[in-house]
Design a protein around this motif. Sequence first.
Motif, PDB file in Angstrom:
ATOM      1  N   ALA A  79       0.876  -1.088  -0.055  1.00  0.00           N
ATOM      2  CA  ALA A  79       0.120  -0.123   0.003  1.00  0.00           C
ATOM      3  C   ALA A  79       0.925   1.220   0.159  1.00  0.00           C
ATOM      4  O   ALA A  79       0.516   2.284  -0.636  1.00  0.00           O
ATOM      5  CB  ALA A  79      -1.063  -0.022   1.155  1.00  0.00           C
ATOM      6  N   ALA A  80       1.786   1.386   0.892  1.00  0.00           N
ATOM      7  CA  ALA A  80       2.981   2.418   0.868  1.00  0.00           C
ATOM      8  C   ALA A  80       3.473   2.579  -0.826  1.00  0.00           C
ATOM      9  O   ALA A  80       3.634   3.614  -0.985  1.00  0.00           O
ATOM     10  CB  ALA A  80       3.802   2.300   1.859  1.00  0.00           C
ATOM     11  N   ALA A  81       4.128   1.445  -1.253  1.00  0.00           N
ATOM     12  CA  ALA A  81       4.646   1.463  -2.686  1.00  0.00           C
ATOM     13  C   ALA A  81       3.623   2.155  -3.481  1.00  0.00           C
ATOM     14  O   ALA A  81       3.761   2.900  -4.515  1.00  0.00           O
ATOM     15  CB  ALA A  81       5.042   0.004  -3.026  1.00  0.00           C
ATOM     16  N   ALA A  82       2.244   1.833  -3.478  1.00  0.00           N
ATOM     17  CA  ALA A  82       1.296   2.044  -4.596  1.00  0.00           C
ATOM     18  C   ALA A  82       1.022   3.607  -4.106  1.00  0.00           C
ATOM     19  O   ALA A  82       0.660   4.308  -5.278  1.00  0.00           O
ATOM     20  CB  ALA A  82      -0.053   1.360  -4.208  1.00  0.00           C
ATOM     21  N   ALA A  83       1.179   4.178  -3.015  1.00  0.00           N
ATOM     22  CA  ALA A  83       0.967   5.483  -2.797  1.00  0.00           C
ATOM     23  C   ALA A  83       1.947   6.360  -3.345  1.00  0.00           C
ATOM     24  O   ALA A  83       2.092   7.429  -3.884  1.00  0.00           O
ATOM     25  CB  ALA A  83       0.853   5.853  -1.243  1.00  0.00           C
ATOM     26  N   LEU A  84       3.471   5.757  -3.006  1.00  0.00           N
ATOM     27  CA  LEU A  84       4.421   6.460  -3.905  1.00  0.00           C
ATOM     28  C   LEU A  84       4.490   6.398  -5.431  1.00  0.00           C
ATOM     29  O   LEU A  84       4.795   7.713  -6.136  1.00  0.00           O
ATOM     30  CB  LEU A  84       5.657   5.647  -3.277  1.00  0.00           C
ATOM     31  CG  LEU A  84       6.269   5.940  -1.923  1.00  0.00           C
ATOM     32  CD1 LEU A  84       7.486   5.055  -1.643  1.00  0.00           C
ATOM     33  CD2 LEU A  84       6.616   7.383  -1.894  1.00  0.00           C
ATOM     34  N   LYS A  85       3.931   5.270  -5.804  1.00  0.00           N
ATOM     35  CA  LYS A  85       3.723   5.302  -7.382  1.00  0.00           C
ATOM     36  C   LYS A  85       2.763   6.519  -7.859  1.00  0.00           C
ATOM     37  O   LYS A  85       2.852   6.909  -9.079  1.00  0.00           O
ATOM     38  CB  LYS A  85       3.434   4.141  -7.780  1.00  0.00           C
ATOM     39  CG  LYS A  85       4.572   2.979  -7.728  1.00  0.00           C
ATOM     40  CD  LYS A  85       4.107   1.636  -8.306  1.00  0.00           C
ATOM     41  CE  LYS A  85       5.303   0.687  -8.121  1.00  0.00           C
ATOM     42  NZ  LYS A  85       4.768  -0.829  -8.687  1.00  0.00           N
ATOM     43  N   ALA A  86       1.572   6.691  -7.070  1.00  0.00           N
ATOM     44  CA  ALA A  86       0.569   7.486  -7.285  1.00  0.00           C
ATOM     45  C   ALA A  86       1.328   8.815  -7.425  1.00  0.00           C
ATOM     46  O   ALA A  86       0.905   9.689  -8.363  1.00  0.00           O
ATOM     47  CB  ALA A  86      -0.576   7.528  -6.638  1.00  0.00           C
ATOM     48  N   TRP A  87       2.047   9.170  -6.396  1.00  0.00           N
ATOM     49  CA  TRP A  87       2.684  10.455  -6.284  1.00  0.00           C
ATOM     50  C   TRP A  87       3.720  10.752  -7.567  1.00  0.00           C
ATOM     51  O   TRP A  87       3.671  11.708  -8.237  1.00  0.00           O
ATOM     52  CB  TRP A  87       3.397  10.513  -4.918  1.00  0.00           C
ATOM     53  CG  TRP A  87       4.170  12.094  -4.984  1.00  0.00           C
ATOM     54  CD1 TRP A  87       5.530  11.966  -5.118  1.00  0.00           C
ATOM     55  CD2 TRP A  87       3.665  13.146  -4.609  1.00  0.00           C
ATOM     56  NE1 TRP A  87       6.014  13.436  -5.014  1.00  0.00           N
ATOM     57  CE2 TRP A  87       4.721  14.430  -4.582  1.00  0.00           C
ATOM     58  CE3 TRP A  87       2.595  13.815  -4.266  1.00  0.00           C
ATOM     59  CZ2 TRP A  87       4.763  15.476  -4.453  1.00  0.00           C
ATOM     60  CZ3 TRP A  87       2.362  15.187  -4.088  1.00  0.00           C
ATOM     61  CH2 TRP A  87       3.314  15.882  -3.964  1.00  0.00           C
ATOM     62  N   TYR A  88       4.635   9.786  -7.902  1.00  0.00           N
ATOM     63  CA  TYR A  88       5.664   9.818  -8.723  1.00  0.00           C
ATOM     64  C   TYR A  88       5.065   9.931 -10.428  1.00  0.00           C
ATOM     65  O   TYR A  88       5.745  10.343 -11.374  1.00  0.00           O
ATOM     66  CB  TYR A  88       6.648   8.815  -8.815  1.00  0.00           C
ATOM     67  CG  TYR A  88       7.627   9.194  -7.364  1.00  0.00           C
ATOM     68  CD1 TYR A  88       8.062  10.527  -7.171  1.00  0.00           C
ATOM     69  CD2 TYR A  88       7.898   7.912  -6.437  1.00  0.00           C
ATOM     70  CE1 TYR A  88       9.157  10.740  -5.974  1.00  0.00           C
ATOM     71  CE2 TYR A  88       8.614   8.299  -5.375  1.00  0.00           C
ATOM     72  CZ  TYR A  88       9.332   9.642  -5.166  1.00  0.00           C
ATOM     73  OH  TYR A  88      10.031   9.810  -4.176  1.00  0.00           O
TER      74      TYR A  88
END
Length: 418
Positions: free
Chosen positions: A375-384
């Motif tokens: 979930a944290a990786a998905a949040a970072l991908k959504a930002w980048y």
Amino acid sequence: MKRIPVSRCASQLLAQPLPRRPSCPYATAKTTRRSITPHNHRIQARFQSTAAIQHDGELEVELPEAAGIASTPSSRSASRGPRAAYLKPLPLEQLPSPHPSAAERSTKLHALRSRLSLPPRFPLQALARTLVHPSADPNPAFNNASLSILGRHLLGYYTSEWLLCNYPRLPMPVVFAAVEAYIGPKALATVAGEWGIEAAAEPGGEVDSGLLQFKRLKSGDELPAALRRQAPWKWNVTTTHKIMTTDEFGSSNAPPSPHALQKTPVPMEEAAQSFVRALIGALHVHLGSPLVKRFFRDHFLSRHLDISTLFDFRTPTRDLSRLCAREGFEGPVARLVSETGRLSRHPVFVVGVYSGKDKLGEGAGSSLDEARTRAAAAALKAWYLYKPVEVTVPSSMEGELDTSKWRPNLIDCGEVIV
């Protein structure tokens, strides 16, 4: 070719022609004898169809035999001098690459130009030159070394600006990986194969101009030292060092200059990527940047690349906390959304990461920790992977006097520095 002194035929050459009945141009072209003169390594001799030579103070003109003018034995003996060997052409078997005039008779070149949808004004001689690798012909005037250097920089510029304008928040390691995926050596070799490029067994003057010519690396031989890109691991290589001192792919071992590969056996991949880069350079020189950008969009940017698969987070939960602190958001909180089979052999947990009331990302895993990390990786991908709605690349404004169409692009403060 026959040479006659100008003094003997000056009256004939300078006299006004008598009025004649116009003849059919097609019949004249049909009866004219067309001969091909082989070329040698010298630039002047390759492109020279007629020549004017000064010998013993008398200017001699070189005329074709089909002109019907016979030369006397004295003129033949007078024409023999120190430059006779210079003008004597070499046989086709001794030439490193085909004669430029042979490009017009190559069906492979005509088919390649039509297959790539290139305009007819793009010369076939330039297309034939892009297929000659420096390992086949060391003469820089007839190989694709200079065009390959120009095309490499153009490909790197167009790819980098498109990525940075469409995804302004991408980390630099992902940018390097995306550039290599679009225009890397393997990608260019694949593009050349899709274009239907065929390689010649051995380069030479008698080979068809539509074949890729290079000196092949024999099976079992080691790769030349100039092409080896195995750099030792270094602990102090930072992102700033990669940006300032490396190539467009973030590699410390930049590929060698094409001029350094003269008479050096190379693999098929090296010759194929050299051809693709040289073709981009030749299009830029002969047709201009607007057509090159359209060609780049049709053949490179049209290829699908899932940029989300290029990310590799080591500590996504910590990076997400740093990102929220830097942007002034509330601290991320992981919450269990749903679960199934907690006491079974294959449980599934769905965890969401929230910043206040906003949901940043969601992930599923066989454990709570795995789901929270995803979930944290998905949040970072959504930002980048944020992409603006309207994007204007800088190269699209080249030569435009009206700058009202320009829309400034987003410049992000960069990735999270740990």
